[in-house]
Design an enzyme around this catalytic site. Structure first.
Site, PDB file in Angstrom:
ATOM      1  N   ARG A 120       0.819  -1.232   0.000  1.00 15.64           N
ATOM      2  CA  ARG A 120       0.000   0.000   0.000  1.00 15.64           C
ATOM      3  C   ARG A 120       0.848   1.275   0.000  1.00 15.64           C
ATOM      4  O   ARG A 120       0.396   2.331   0.432  1.00 15.64           O
ATOM      5  CB  ARG A 120      -0.987   0.025   1.170  1.00 15.64           C
ATOM      6  CG  ARG A 120      -1.973  -1.116   1.125  1.00 15.64           C
ATOM      7  CD  ARG A 120      -3.146  -0.888   2.052  1.00 15.64           C
ATOM      8  NE  ARG A 120      -4.049  -2.015   1.986  1.00 15.64           N
ATOM      9  CZ  ARG A 120      -3.903  -3.112   2.719  1.00 15.64           C
ATOM     10  NH1 ARG A 120      -2.912  -3.206   3.578  1.00 15.64           N
ATOM     11  NH2 ARG A 120      -4.750  -4.102   2.588  1.00 15.64           N
ATOM     12  N   LYS A 142       3.097  11.718 -10.898  1.00 15.84           N
ATOM     13  CA  LYS A 142       2.104  10.967 -11.683  1.00 15.84           C
ATOM     14  C   LYS A 142       2.768   9.672 -12.136  1.00 15.84           C
ATOM     15  O   LYS A 142       3.801   9.709 -12.809  1.00 15.84           O
ATOM     16  CB  LYS A 142       1.649  11.776 -12.902  1.00 15.84           C
ATOM     17  CG  LYS A 142       0.679  12.866 -12.553  1.00 15.84           C
ATOM     18  CD  LYS A 142      -0.298  13.240 -13.652  1.00 15.84           C
ATOM     19  CE  LYS A 142       0.281  13.815 -14.878  1.00 15.84           C
ATOM     20  NZ  LYS A 142      -0.681  14.469 -15.767  1.00 15.84           N
ATOM     21  N   GLU A 184       9.732  18.243 -24.664  1.00 21.31           N
ATOM     22  CA  GLU A 184       9.209  18.612 -23.338  1.00 21.31           C
ATOM     23  C   GLU A 184       9.946  19.841 -22.796  1.00 21.31           C
ATOM     24  O   GLU A 184       9.364  20.675 -22.109  1.00 21.31           O
ATOM     25  CB  GLU A 184       9.333  17.444 -22.352  1.00 21.31           C
ATOM     26  CG  GLU A 184       8.533  16.195 -22.734  1.00 21.31           C
ATOM     27  CD  GLU A 184       7.006  16.341 -22.617  1.00 21.31           C
ATOM     28  OE1 GLU A 184       6.529  17.330 -22.031  1.00 21.31           O
ATOM     29  OE2 GLU A 184       6.303  15.453 -23.130  1.00 21.31           O
ATOM     30  N   LYS A 217       8.512  22.997 -13.665  1.00 25.02           N
ATOM     31  CA  LYS A 217       7.529  21.943 -13.406  1.00 25.02           C
ATOM     32  C   LYS A 217       7.174  21.885 -11.919  1.00 25.02           C
ATOM     33  O   LYS A 217       6.010  21.770 -11.548  1.00 25.02           O
ATOM     34  CB  LYS A 217       8.058  20.590 -13.882  1.00 25.02           C
ATOM     35  CG  LYS A 217       7.052  19.493 -13.599  1.00 25.02           C
ATOM     36  CD  LYS A 217       7.149  18.322 -14.490  1.00 25.02           C
ATOM     37  CE  LYS A 217       5.985  17.370 -14.197  1.00 25.02           C
ATOM     38  NZ  LYS A 217       6.062  16.131 -14.919  1.00 25.02           N
ATOM     39  N   GLU A 227      -3.558  17.858 -10.132  1.00 26.17           N
ATOM     40  CA  GLU A 227      -4.049  18.274 -11.454  1.00 26.17           C
ATOM     41  C   GLU A 227      -5.537  18.631 -11.453  1.00 26.17           C
ATOM     42  O   GLU A 227      -6.310  18.146 -12.274  1.00 26.17           O
ATOM     43  CB  GLU A 227      -3.746  17.180 -12.499  1.00 26.17           C
ATOM     44  CG  GLU A 227      -3.771  17.720 -13.928  1.00 26.17           C
ATOM     45  CD  GLU A 227      -3.254  16.737 -14.952  1.00 26.17           C
ATOM     46  OE1 GLU A 227      -2.094  16.325 -14.834  1.00 26.17           O
ATOM     47  OE2 GLU A 227      -4.009  16.386 -15.868  1.00 26.17           O
ATOM     48  N   ARG A 231      -2.148  22.624 -13.045  1.00 29.90           N
ATOM     49  CA  ARG A 231      -1.212  21.614 -13.549  1.00 29.90           C
ATOM     50  C   ARG A 231      -1.539  21.188 -14.972  1.00 29.90           C
ATOM     51  O   ARG A 231      -0.678  20.673 -15.683  1.00 29.90           O
ATOM     52  CB  ARG A 231      -1.214  20.405 -12.595  1.00 29.90           C
ATOM     53  CG  ARG A 231      -0.109  19.442 -12.918  1.00 29.90           C
ATOM     54  CD  ARG A 231       0.058  18.367 -11.885  1.00 29.90           C
ATOM     55  NE  ARG A 231       1.002  17.406 -12.431  1.00 29.90           N
ATOM     56  CZ  ARG A 231       1.635  16.499 -11.744  1.00 29.90           C
ATOM     57  NH1 ARG A 231       1.449  16.392 -10.451  1.00 29.90           N
ATOM     58  NH2 ARG A 231       2.466  15.666 -12.318  1.00 29.90           N
ATOM     59  N   ASN A 235       0.041  20.137 -19.919  1.00 29.36           N
ATOM     60  CA  ASN A 235      -0.440  19.336 -21.048  1.00 29.36           C
ATOM     61  C   ASN A 235      -0.360  20.095 -22.368  1.00 29.36           C
ATOM     62  O   ASN A 235      -0.902  19.633 -23.374  1.00 29.36           O
ATOM     63  CB  ASN A 235      -1.902  18.895 -20.812  1.00 29.36           C
ATOM     64  CG  ASN A 235      -2.001  17.930 -19.643  1.00 29.36           C
ATOM     65  OD1 ASN A 235      -1.016  17.265 -19.305  1.00 29.36           O
ATOM     66  ND2 ASN A 235      -3.152  17.865 -19.007  1.00 29.36           N
ATOM     67  N   HIS A 238      -0.282  18.350 -25.680  1.00 35.72           N
ATOM     68  CA  HIS A 238      -0.565  16.930 -25.474  1.00 35.72           C
ATOM     69  C   HIS A 238      -1.922  16.502 -26.037  1.00 35.72           C
ATOM     70  O   HIS A 238      -2.057  15.387 -26.528  1.00 35.72           O
ATOM     71  CB  HIS A 238      -0.471  16.572 -23.986  1.00 35.72           C
ATOM     72  CG  HIS A 238       0.949  16.450 -23.510  1.00 35.72           C
ATOM     73  ND1 HIS A 238       1.845  17.485 -23.588  1.00 35.72           N
ATOM     74  CD2 HIS A 238       1.637  15.405 -22.990  1.00 35.72           C
ATOM     75  CE1 HIS A 238       3.020  17.092 -23.110  1.00 35.72           C
ATOM     76  NE2 HIS A 238       2.922  15.829 -22.753  1.00 35.72           N
ATOM     77  N   HIS A 242      -1.303  13.914 -28.704  1.00 31.73           N
ATOM     78  CA  HIS A 242      -1.740  12.553 -28.417  1.00 31.73           C
ATOM     79  C   HIS A 242      -2.676  12.063 -29.515  1.00 31.73           C
ATOM     80  O   HIS A 242      -2.650  10.895 -29.915  1.00 31.73           O
ATOM     81  CB  HIS A 242      -2.418  12.507 -27.043  1.00 31.73           C
ATOM     82  CG  HIS A 242      -2.616  11.121 -26.537  1.00 31.73           C
ATOM     83  ND1 HIS A 242      -3.806  10.663 -26.043  1.00 31.73           N
ATOM     84  CD2 HIS A 242      -1.782  10.061 -26.496  1.00 31.73           C
ATOM     85  CE1 HIS A 242      -3.698   9.386 -25.713  1.00 31.73           C
ATOM     86  NE2 HIS A 242      -2.469   9.006 -25.972  1.00 31.73           N
ATOM     87  N   HIS A 254       5.980  10.030 -28.778  1.00 31.36           N
ATOM     88  CA  HIS A 254       5.308  11.015 -27.926  1.00 31.36           C
ATOM     89  C   HIS A 254       5.873  12.431 -28.141  1.00 31.36           C
ATOM     90  O   HIS A 254       5.117  13.386 -28.334  1.00 31.36           O
ATOM     91  CB  HIS A 254       5.454  10.589 -26.465  1.00 31.36           C
ATOM     92  CG  HIS A 254       4.820  11.548 -25.513  1.00 31.36           C
ATOM     93  ND1 HIS A 254       3.465  11.732 -25.434  1.00 31.36           N
ATOM     94  CD2 HIS A 254       5.375  12.405 -24.610  1.00 31.36           C
ATOM     95  CE1 HIS A 254       3.203  12.656 -24.515  1.00 31.36           C
ATOM     96  NE2 HIS A 254       4.342  13.077 -24.008  1.00 31.36           N
TER      97      HIS A 254
HETATM   98  N1  GLY Z   1       5.702  11.670 -13.315  1.00 31.13           N
HETATM   99  C1  GLY Z   1       5.380  12.672 -14.251  1.00 31.13           C
HETATM  100  C2  GLY Z   1       4.498  13.712 -13.722  1.00 31.13           C
HETATM  101  O1  GLY Z   1       4.107  13.670 -12.588  1.00 31.13           O
HETATM  102  O2  GLY Z   1       4.140  14.624 -14.437  1.00 31.13           O
END
Ligand code: GLY
Length: 359
Positions: A120, A142, A184, A217, A227, A231, A235, A238, A242, A254
């Site tokens: 966990r 993320k 990026e 970032k 997000e 945040r 994107n 993207h 995408h 990507h």
């Molecule tokens: N691990 C990538 C992000 O959090 O954007």
């Protein structure tokens, strides 16, 4: 050594310095509680840097286990996570032990997810080895793997305890993988006040460029960790990028998708009267100089339709990120039915161009 503080719920540092890899164990000692670590890598990176990393952690008196999986997006799935979790269990890792990701974006995302799930939630450290992973994937918490229906559809928010960037390892990247990272980097330039664009244009050292990317970032992530709003600026490029990746059956990388996606957003913004043409030109020049695509064969109609099917959109609106000046972007919610009209002016400039990117 450059140090950036990421001020999330549990804050952590990103450290940047040439040859940092050899100090990875000592630097990790202050943030890790347990004595066992599982270093996770892929079959491309492991032969290059796993032995050195293992040695660095052993020198700091960690008991080191390793898990290596095949290179590439195809391995970014739950079955690989399950194998890693079983390996951690067999190695006897407990709640106070940790995972260490050593690799590019796939390794960072997958290891983070495994760390979120094992018992966990256990600690993990990111040691990114690609420009994309240093500038983007290793920071922010993320974590995800892909599902059959799309990329990054299964994940969790789980912040690392430390990020260690050793720019020296970028020397072994192929030009294509390096260029992906540059997409990026330029994205952060387009939304972080322009400082990254200035550093690129002045030929600043790579460590400075990486540090500035992480600073931008981390500033955004610190203000909106999960997000909910701000945040989403990250994107930029993207949504449309995408869509191009999807239309190509994912033969478009990507970073290539993000490159074209940023220019679609920028030109749509110029045509909507939200920013001047010089913003589009500067981004286009930088992307081109860094060997990234600046046009695609897919039409605005095809791209809008693919973007509307994106499972991550919320309700009947899509929030697009539009440049509004040099180094500045805004979130603009667009009714799904109006998305095509927004980007139709891109046909003949970025989209629907013979000879453009199709994968
Ligand atoms: N691990 C990538 C992000 O959090 O954007």
């Amino acid at each position: 050594m450059q140090k950036i503080e990421v001020r999330t719920g549990v804050p952590y540092a990103a450290l940047i310095e040439d040859r940092l890899l050899r100090s990875a164990g000592i630097l990790s000692r202050s943030v890790l509680r347990g004595g066992r670590i599982m270093i996770v890598s892929d079959e491309r990176v492991a032969p290059l840097y796993l032995a050195e990393t293992k040695q660095a952690f052993e020198a700091a008196e960690f008991r080191v286990f390793t898990f290596t999986f095949p290179e590439g997006e195809g391995a970014k799935r739950l079955s690989t996570v399950e194998q890693l979790l079983n390996a951690a269990d067999s190695a006897g890792l407990t709640r106070s032990d940790a995972f260490v990701a050593l690799g590019g974006g796939v390794v960072c995302d997958l290891t983070g997810l495994a760390a979120a799930l094992y018992l966990r939630g256990v600690d993990y450290i990111q040691i990114p080895t690609t420009l994309l992973a240093m500038a983007d994937a290793s920071v922010g918490g993320k974590t995800a793997v892909n599902l059959v229906g799309g990329k990054n559809l299964c994940g969790a928010f789980h912040q690392p305890r430390l990020v260690l960037c050793d720019p020296r390892v970028l020397e072994t990247l192929s030009p294509a993988v390096y260029a992906e990272g540059m997409a990026e980097v330029i994205k952060h330039g387009a939304l972080g006040g322009g400082s990254v664009l200035d550093l690129m244009q002045s030929g600043a050292p790579m460590a400075d460029l990486i540090a500035e990317n992480i600073r931008i970032k981390s500033d955004i992530v610190s203000r909106d960790e999960h997000e909910q709003n701000l945040r989403q600026l990250l994107n930029l490029g993207h949504t449309f990028g995408h869509a191009v990746e999807k239309l190509s059956g994912f033969s478009v990388y990507h970073g290539e998708g993000v490159s074209v996606g940023m220019l679609i957003a920028a030109w749509a913004s110029v045509q909507a009267g939200r920013c001047g043409e010089e913003v589009f030109r500067e981004l286009k020049d930088l992307l081109q100089e860094n060997h990234l695509p600046v046009a695609t064969v897919y039409s605005a109609r095809e791209i809008a339709s693919a973007a509307m099917n994106d499972k991550k959109r919320r309700g009947d609106r899509i929030t697009v990120v539009l440049p509004v000046g040099r180094g500045a972007c805004e979130l603009v919610p667009v009714p799904a039915a109006e998305l095509e009209a927004l980007i139709t002016p891109c046909d003949g400039v970025v989209t629907g161009l013979d000879g453009g990117l199709k994968g």
